[in-house]
Write a protein that holds these residues in place. Structure first.
Motif, short mmCIF file in Angstrom:
data_model
loop_
_atom_site.label_atom_id
_atom_site.label_comp_id
_atom_site.label_asym_id
_atom_site.label_seq_id
_atom_site.Cartn_x
_atom_site.Cartn_y
_atom_site.Cartn_z
N VAL A 9 0.84 -1.21 0.00
CA VAL A 9 0.00 0.00 0.00
C VAL A 9 0.87 1.26 0.00
O VAL A 9 0.58 2.23 -0.70
N SER A 10 1.98 1.24 0.76
CA SER A 10 2.86 2.41 0.84
C SER A 10 3.78 2.52 -0.37
O SER A 10 4.48 3.50 -0.53
N ARG A 11 3.77 1.47 -1.20
CA ARG A 11 4.59 1.41 -2.41
C ARG A 11 6.10 1.39 -2.11
O ARG A 11 6.90 1.79 -2.95
N LEU A 12 6.47 0.96 -0.91
CA LEU A 12 7.90 0.73 -0.64
C LEU A 12 8.36 -0.48 -1.45
O LEU A 12 9.48 -0.54 -1.92
N ILE A 13 7.47 -1.48 -1.59
CA ILE A 13 7.69 -2.63 -2.46
C ILE A 13 6.44 -2.76 -3.32
O ILE A 13 5.32 -2.68 -2.83
N LYS A 14 6.64 -2.96 -4.62
CA LYS A 14 5.54 -2.86 -5.59
C LYS A 14 4.46 -3.93 -5.44
O LYS A 14 3.29 -3.65 -5.58
N ARG A 15 4.88 -5.19 -5.20
CA ARG A 15 3.90 -6.28 -5.16
C ARG A 15 3.91 -6.97 -3.80
O ARG A 15 4.95 -7.13 -3.17
N ARG A 16 2.75 -7.41 -3.36
CA ARG A 16 2.62 -8.05 -2.05
C ARG A 16 3.40 -9.37 -2.00
O ARG A 16 3.98 -9.71 -0.98
N THR A 17 3.41 -10.12 -3.11
CA THR A 17 4.15 -11.38 -3.11
C THR A 17 5.64 -11.13 -2.96
O THR A 17 6.33 -11.88 -2.27
N LEU A 18 6.14 -10.07 -3.57
CA LEU A 18 7.55 -9.72 -3.43
C LEU A 18 7.84 -9.27 -2.00
O LEU A 18 8.87 -9.63 -1.42
N ALA A 19 6.93 -8.52 -1.39
CA ALA A 19 7.08 -8.09 0.00
C ALA A 19 7.15 -9.31 0.92
O ALA A 19 7.94 -9.36 1.86
N LYS A 20 6.33 -10.32 0.63
CA LYS A 20 6.32 -11.55 1.43
C LYS A 20 7.66 -12.27 1.30
O LYS A 20 8.23 -12.73 2.29
N GLU A 21 8.18 -12.37 0.08
CA GLU A 21 9.46 -13.03 -0.14
C GLU A 21 10.59 -12.32 0.61
O GLU A 21 11.42 -12.96 1.24
N VAL A 22 10.63 -11.00 0.53
CA VAL A 22 11.67 -10.21 1.20
C VAL A 22 11.61 -10.44 2.72
O VAL A 22 12.62 -10.64 3.38
N ALA A 23 10.40 -10.42 3.27
CA ALA A 23 10.23 -10.64 4.71
C ALA A 23 10.64 -12.06 5.10
O ALA A 23 11.33 -12.26 6.11
#
Length: 86
Positions: A9-23
Motif C-alpha cells: 500500500v505504501s509502495r515501498l515494495i511494488k507487489r505483495r508477493t515480493l514483500a512476502k518473499e523479502v520478509a
C-alpha cells in the motif's frame, strides 16, 4: 495491518508477493526484531529494509487500507538510507 500489505500500500515494495518473499528471507526488521510477512505494523514502528546493497530505515506514520499513488509517501517517513559495503 500486516507487514506485506503495508509495504504494498505504501509502495515501498511494488507487489505483495515480493514483500512476502523479502520478509521471509529475513531482510526486514520491525523495531529491531526480525519480521515475517504476517507481522503486525502499527503507527510509530521503525522498519529497516535491506534492498540489495542498501539499507532503508523508515518510520510508519499512518496506516490506510488503500491510498492513491501520490499520497503513498504520507504513510511513512524515510529516516535514513545507507549503502552496504560488501
Amino acid at each position: 495491518m500486516r507487514l506485506d500489505k503495508f509495504l504494498k500500500v505504501s509502495r515501498l515494495i511494488k507487489r505483495r508477493t515480493l514483500a512476502k518473499e523479502v520478509a521471509d528471507q529475513g531482510r526486514i526488521t520491525i523495531n529491531g526484531n526480525q519480521a515475517k510477512a504476517s507481522s503486525t505494523v502499527e503507527a510509530g514502528d521503525e522498519l529497516v529494509i535491506k534492498f540489495g546493497q542498501k539499507l532503508v530505515t523508515v518510520e510508519v506514520n499512518n496506516l490506510r487500507e488503500t491510498v492513491r499513488k501520490d499520497e503513498a509517501e504520507t504513510l511513512y517517513k524515510v529516516l535514513k538510507e545507507e549503502k552496504i559495503n560488501s
